[in-house]
Each structure stands twice: as C-alpha cells, then as structure tokens.
Design an enzyme around this catalytic site. Sequence first.
Site, PDB file in Angstrom:
ATOM      1  N   ASN A   7       0.874  -1.173   0.000  1.00 55.63           N
ATOM      2  CA  ASN A   7       0.000   0.000   0.000  1.00 55.63           C
ATOM      3  C   ASN A   7       0.916   1.229   0.000  1.00 55.63           C
ATOM      4  O   ASN A   7       1.545   1.536   1.008  1.00 55.63           O
ATOM      5  CB  ASN A   7      -0.892  -0.028   1.249  1.00 55.63           C
ATOM      6  CG  ASN A   7      -1.922   1.084   1.237  1.00 55.63           C
ATOM      7  OD1 ASN A   7      -1.916   1.948   0.346  1.00 55.63           O
ATOM      8  ND2 ASN A   7      -2.798   1.082   2.217  1.00 55.63           N
ATOM      9  N   ARG A  88      -2.427  -2.192  -3.558  1.00 54.16           N
ATOM     10  CA  ARG A  88      -3.741  -1.637  -3.255  1.00 54.16           C
ATOM     11  C   ARG A  88      -3.899  -0.332  -4.040  1.00 54.16           C
ATOM     12  O   ARG A  88      -3.048   0.552  -3.958  1.00 54.16           O
ATOM     13  CB  ARG A  88      -3.849  -1.330  -1.764  1.00 54.16           C
ATOM     14  CG  ARG A  88      -5.144  -0.625  -1.447  1.00 54.16           C
ATOM     15  CD  ARG A  88      -5.113   0.024  -0.096  1.00 54.16           C
ATOM     16  NE  ARG A  88      -6.394   0.655   0.160  1.00 54.16           N
ATOM     17  CZ  ARG A  88      -6.532   1.793   0.834  1.00 54.16           C
ATOM     18  NH1 ARG A  88      -5.477   2.407   1.314  1.00 54.16           N
ATOM     19  NH2 ARG A  88      -7.724   2.293   1.035  1.00 54.16           N
ATOM     20  N   HIS A 177     -13.238   0.772   0.669  1.00 53.71           N
ATOM     21  CA  HIS A 177     -13.111  -0.416   1.544  1.00 53.71           C
ATOM     22  C   HIS A 177     -13.578  -1.695   0.847  1.00 53.71           C
ATOM     23  O   HIS A 177     -13.923  -2.677   1.514  1.00 53.71           O
ATOM     24  CB  HIS A 177     -13.972  -0.280   2.825  1.00 53.71           C
ATOM     25  CG  HIS A 177     -13.508   0.773   3.781  1.00 53.71           C
ATOM     26  ND1 HIS A 177     -14.383   1.504   4.554  1.00 53.71           N
ATOM     27  CD2 HIS A 177     -12.264   1.215   4.094  1.00 53.71           C
ATOM     28  CE1 HIS A 177     -13.711   2.348   5.313  1.00 53.71           C
ATOM     29  NE2 HIS A 177     -12.414   2.193   5.053  1.00 53.71           N
ATOM     30  N   HIS A 203     -17.701  -2.116   8.238  1.00 53.00           N
ATOM     31  CA  HIS A 203     -16.258  -1.867   8.417  1.00 53.00           C
ATOM     32  C   HIS A 203     -16.158  -0.576   9.228  1.00 53.00           C
ATOM     33  O   HIS A 203     -16.325   0.526   8.712  1.00 53.00           O
ATOM     34  CB  HIS A 203     -15.598  -1.722   7.041  1.00 53.00           C
ATOM     35  CG  HIS A 203     -14.133  -1.399   7.109  1.00 53.00           C
ATOM     36  ND1 HIS A 203     -13.152  -2.284   6.717  1.00 53.00           N
ATOM     37  CD2 HIS A 203     -13.477  -0.286   7.533  1.00 53.00           C
ATOM     38  CE1 HIS A 203     -11.966  -1.732   6.893  1.00 53.00           C
ATOM     39  NE2 HIS A 203     -12.136  -0.522   7.383  1.00 53.00           N
ATOM     40  N   ARG A 236     -14.182  12.356   9.682  1.00 49.39           N
ATOM     41  CA  ARG A 236     -15.047  12.726   8.552  1.00 49.39           C
ATOM     42  C   ARG A 236     -16.496  12.870   9.006  1.00 49.39           C
ATOM     43  O   ARG A 236     -16.965  12.112   9.856  1.00 49.39           O
ATOM     44  CB  ARG A 236     -14.981  11.677   7.446  1.00 49.39           C
ATOM     45  CG  ARG A 236     -13.628  11.566   6.788  1.00 49.39           C
ATOM     46  CD  ARG A 236     -13.696  10.634   5.584  1.00 49.39           C
ATOM     47  NE  ARG A 236     -12.375  10.238   5.157  1.00 49.39           N
ATOM     48  CZ  ARG A 236     -11.969   8.975   5.028  1.00 49.39           C
ATOM     49  NH1 ARG A 236     -12.804   7.979   5.294  1.00 49.39           N
ATOM     50  NH2 ARG A 236     -10.765   8.712   4.632  1.00 49.39           N
ATOM     51  N   ARG A 280     -11.458   5.050  21.318  1.00 48.56           N
ATOM     52  CA  ARG A 280     -11.063   4.711  22.694  1.00 48.56           C
ATOM     53  C   ARG A 280     -11.133   5.939  23.601  1.00 48.56           C
ATOM     54  O   ARG A 280     -11.576   5.860  24.747  1.00 48.56           O
ATOM     55  CB  ARG A 280      -9.645   4.126  22.719  1.00 48.56           C
ATOM     56  CG  ARG A 280      -9.587   2.720  22.181  1.00 48.56           C
ATOM     57  CD  ARG A 280      -8.194   2.302  21.853  1.00 48.56           C
ATOM     58  NE  ARG A 280      -7.721   2.989  20.646  1.00 48.56           N
ATOM     59  CZ  ARG A 280      -6.712   2.586  19.906  1.00 48.56           C
ATOM     60  NH1 ARG A 280      -6.017   1.537  20.273  1.00 48.56           N
ATOM     61  NH2 ARG A 280      -6.361   3.249  18.826  1.00 48.56           N
ATOM     62  N   GLY A 326     -11.011  -1.599  13.195  1.00 48.68           N
ATOM     63  CA  GLY A 326     -10.598  -1.193  14.551  1.00 48.68           C
ATOM     64  C   GLY A 326     -11.720  -1.150  15.581  1.00 48.68           C
ATOM     65  O   GLY A 326     -11.632  -1.800  16.628  1.00 48.68           O
ATOM     66  N   GLU A 379      -7.232  -7.047   4.685  1.00 49.99           N
ATOM     67  CA  GLU A 379      -7.149  -6.537   3.313  1.00 49.99           C
ATOM     68  C   GLU A 379      -5.849  -6.970   2.645  1.00 49.99           C
ATOM     69  O   GLU A 379      -5.822  -7.249   1.449  1.00 49.99           O
ATOM     70  CB  GLU A 379      -7.243  -5.000   3.338  1.00 49.99           C
ATOM     71  CG  GLU A 379      -8.644  -4.525   3.675  1.00 49.99           C
ATOM     72  CD  GLU A 379      -8.690  -3.107   4.220  1.00 49.99           C
ATOM     73  OE1 GLU A 379      -8.220  -2.904   5.363  1.00 49.99           O
ATOM     74  OE2 GLU A 379      -9.186  -2.217   3.517  1.00 49.99           O
TER      75      GLU A 379
HETATM   76  P1  ADP Z   1      -8.117   2.604   9.592  1.00 43.58           P
HETATM   77  O1  ADP Z   1      -7.598   1.322   8.967  1.00 43.58           O
HETATM   78  O2  ADP Z   1      -9.387   3.118   8.964  1.00 43.58           O
HETATM   79  O3  ADP Z   1      -7.098   3.655   9.823  1.00 43.58           O
HETATM   80  P2  ADP Z   1      -8.580   0.924  11.884  1.00 43.58           P
HETATM   81  O4  ADP Z   1      -9.449  -0.106  11.299  1.00 43.58           O
HETATM   82  O5  ADP Z   1      -7.191   0.573  12.267  1.00 43.58           O
HETATM   83  O6  ADP Z   1      -8.597   2.245  11.035  1.00 43.58           O
HETATM   84  O7  ADP Z   1      -9.325   1.474  13.172  1.00 43.58           O
HETATM   85  C1  ADP Z   1      -8.713   2.439  13.978  1.00 43.58           C
HETATM   86  C2  ADP Z   1      -9.716   2.858  15.002  1.00 43.58           C
HETATM   87  O8  ADP Z   1     -10.171   1.716  15.722  1.00 43.58           O
HETATM   88  C3  ADP Z   1      -9.090   3.745  16.053  1.00 43.58           C
HETATM   89  O9  ADP Z   1      -9.125   5.075  15.654  1.00 43.58           O
HETATM   90  C4  ADP Z   1      -9.981   3.503  17.206  1.00 43.58           C
HETATM   91  O10 ADP Z   1     -11.035   4.417  17.104  1.00 43.58           O
HETATM   92  C5  ADP Z   1     -10.526   2.108  17.012  1.00 43.58           C
HETATM   93  N1  ADP Z   1     -10.011   1.145  17.999  1.00 43.58           N
HETATM   94  C6  ADP Z   1      -8.871   0.459  17.941  1.00 43.58           C
HETATM   95  N2  ADP Z   1      -8.717  -0.298  19.051  1.00 43.58           N
HETATM   96  C7  ADP Z   1      -9.811  -0.084  19.814  1.00 43.58           C
HETATM   97  C8  ADP Z   1     -10.268  -0.556  21.066  1.00 43.58           C
HETATM   98  N3  ADP Z   1      -9.528  -1.401  21.780  1.00 43.58           N
HETATM   99  N4  ADP Z   1     -11.450  -0.117  21.530  1.00 43.58           N
HETATM  100  C9  ADP Z   1     -12.188   0.746  20.830  1.00 43.58           C
HETATM  101  N5  ADP Z   1     -11.801   1.237  19.626  1.00 43.58           N
HETATM  102  C10 ADP Z   1     -10.651   0.840  19.130  1.00 43.58           C
END
Ligand code: ADP
Length: 392
Positions: A7, A88, A177, A203, A236, A280, A326, A379
């Site tokens: 990526n 990607r 996505h 997602h 966003r 978090r 996440g 992914e």
């Molecule tokens: P992206 O790939 O879109 O950058 P991710 O799928 O890695 O994002 O998700 C990141 C988000 O997941 C973080 O900003 C956070 O909000 C959330 N996240 C990660 N771990 C936790 C957790 N333990 N509890 C709650 N939310 C979490």
Amino acid sequence: MKILSINTGSSSLKFSLFNMDTDEVLVSGLFERIGIDGSCYTIKNSEFKIKEDAELKDHADAIKILLDKLIELKIISSYDEIDGVGHRIVQGADHYDKSVIITDEVLEDIIKLSDLAPLHNPAHAIGIKAFKSILPNTPMVAVFDTAFHQTMSKDKFLYAVPYEWYEKHGVRRYGAHGTSHNYISQTISKELGRDDLKVISCHLGQGASVTAIDSGKCVNTSMGFTPLAGLVMGTRSGDIDVSLVPYVMEKEGLSAGEVVTALNKKSGFLGISGVSSDSRDIEAGIKEGNERCKIAEEMFVNSVVKYIAEYYVELGGCDVIVFTAGIGENSAATREAIAEKLAVLGVKIDKKANDVRGELKCISAKDSKIKLYLVPTNEELMIAKDTLALIK
Ligand code: ADP
C-alpha cells in the site's frame, strides 16, 4: 510462493510478505517519511521488530532496503523469490470491476484516474514504477478498493443530479473499503457454508462504511463519490446537506477546499467531541461524563443503524450482520449499542459472547433473527490472494 502486498502513499510504503502456502505473514512493516527529513522504517513479525532510520530519497530506495533486509534476515535468498507484488489501488472507477495484472495500459489508467483520487492514485503509480525498476520481471497486480462495488445498479450508484455530470465527469457513488468488504463476504460465506447469504458488512475503523451484499455481490455501500460520505467517522462528517458548504465558506471566510478539508479532517468524532478522533478516547470521555463524547458516540451508532436499516429493506431481509476493523473488532460497547437499536428487527446480542476482541466469532443470541458476527478483516491477505490467483 511468496507474495508482497503493498500500500503506497505519497511518502509511505506499507508492506506485508505472505507465504501463500499457509496464508501466513512472514514479515510486515512500514517505510515512513520517504523523500522527507527523518525517514525511517519498521520491519516486524511475531519474533522481532526492527526500527531504523534510513535515507529514503524516493520509493525505490525503500524497496531496495526492504528486499536487501529480507535477504539479510534470511526470509528470502534472492529478489527472484518474490513471486508477485499486489498493489492496493484506491480508485479504479468504472474501468475495473476486478483485480488485474498491471500492464503499461493499466498503469496509465491508474494515473488518469488521479482526478478522482488525487491523494492516492498518483502515489500508487509511483510505487508501481519503483517496483518495476527494481523487480522488472516480477508480475504485479492492481487490487482496486472500488472494484467490489462495481456490481451496484444505476439506481444505487447514481446521485439525483444532472445526468450529464455522470456522463461527462463520472460523478457517481464509487464506494471504498471494497477489498475489506469482499474479504468479509468470502470469509462469512465460508464460515456459514453458504454462498447465498444476505450480508450487511460494517467496516468500522477510523474510516467507516457499511455495505449490503447479496450472494457475494455488492448491492449498495455507504461511501460515495469519495470516502467522505456515509457514516460519521473518526474525522469525517459522513452525509451532510451540501448547502452548508457555501454558507460556512461565507461565515468563516474559507474556500470550498478548506471547508471540504474540515469535513474530512476536523469533523466526525473529533469535530463533535472536541476531544479526539479515536473511539477509545471517546469511550473514556463518556466514562468521565463528557456530554459531547456521548453525543459523538450516539451519532456514530445512529449512522451505522440507519444504513443497516436501509440495507435490510434493500436486501429484502438479512442473514448476518458482520462487524470488522478497529472499532468493529475491538469495541464491545459500540457493537452492543448498535445491536440494541436493531431490536425492532429481532436482533439480539449475546452479551457474554460479545465480550471479545479481534477473533472470528458469532456474538448473537441463539434466538436472534439475524446472526451477528465479529470477523477480523485482512485486506493485505485479500490483495495477496488476488495477486496469486492472477499470476498462477
Ligand atoms: P483505519 O484502517 O481506517 O485507519 P482501523 O481499522 O485501524 O482504522 O481502526 C482504527 C480505530 O479503531 C481507532 O481510531 C480507534 O477508534 C478504534 N479502535 C482500535 N482499538 C480499539 C479498542 N480497543 N477499543 C475501541 N476502539 C478501538
């Protein structure tokens, strides 16, 4: 067989090297600040983590260091051991409804589509050219984030705007996505042993989208012309009334570009809570009684529920709702809040089963009318699998 899943960003290169006999990640990592002072890289697996500074004047430097490091670590013995490289690609528009081998023509298309993804496609093209200069005989594959959504019908992907904007300028919903939603669709289909499932894939990460899938094909998705649309996200806004753009431009003395940047980077969780874009921190804020964190989380949950409800009707019912990324994989509280608002559809979460992180698991109660699943997305593996399938 060893496949690299790549990526490329304008100043970064994220990679995972897969052993495709086992689908196992041999190493993964990130090159950062390419072409900027203070460049560095990380290479890791379950046994080690290397973080080093390095002079990275361009992406080719990063690739050379990566391959030489793989040899030094005895993960490969020569460059030839890389059987394929999957890239990607954020925007394939309606030119690409599946992954393809990268030819000169495909590379040209990726560059041409930069209008629709100015931050991403030019960087992907730089990555492809750099790999080509170092591994000229290794097959490369483009895996488009938009491809999975190309099965949407016109009534779903068009906006109700002058039709010639679509014909002349490609103004339509493309979604994003797609690689993740496709992985979720395939994984849940395999898990439940059915290829005729009606799936709503959520997602929920820093960027977030919901996709309606019928028998493995995308029917609708929440992101739009760009990833700004749909759900409330980390930074966003998601769906808004576009009339607020000229209004805020005038009131705040901003250009259209500046307002769009604020909608992309200063809105969502961050904009509403004033605290953070990370869920978090929002959860922590709620525990401390922060009212705006509470509103931000409610708005996020509402936006997910709104799309699930819409897609439930569009699909004519739903067999399974999947949570991933996440937030979807880690936040039991958010999954529970979403499930509770879906009680009207006969959805029941099993609170004990829902006390889980990052593993494939059914989290609905036995008598739930729709199954709820947590499925960790991957992914990178999806990119490697598509690459392997095409180069074989
Ligand atoms: P992206 O790939 O879109 O950058 P991710 O799928 O890695 O994002 O998700 C990141 C988000 O997941 C973080 O900003 C956070 O909000 C959330 N996240 C990660 N771990 C936790 C957790 N333990 N509890 C709650 N939310 C979490």
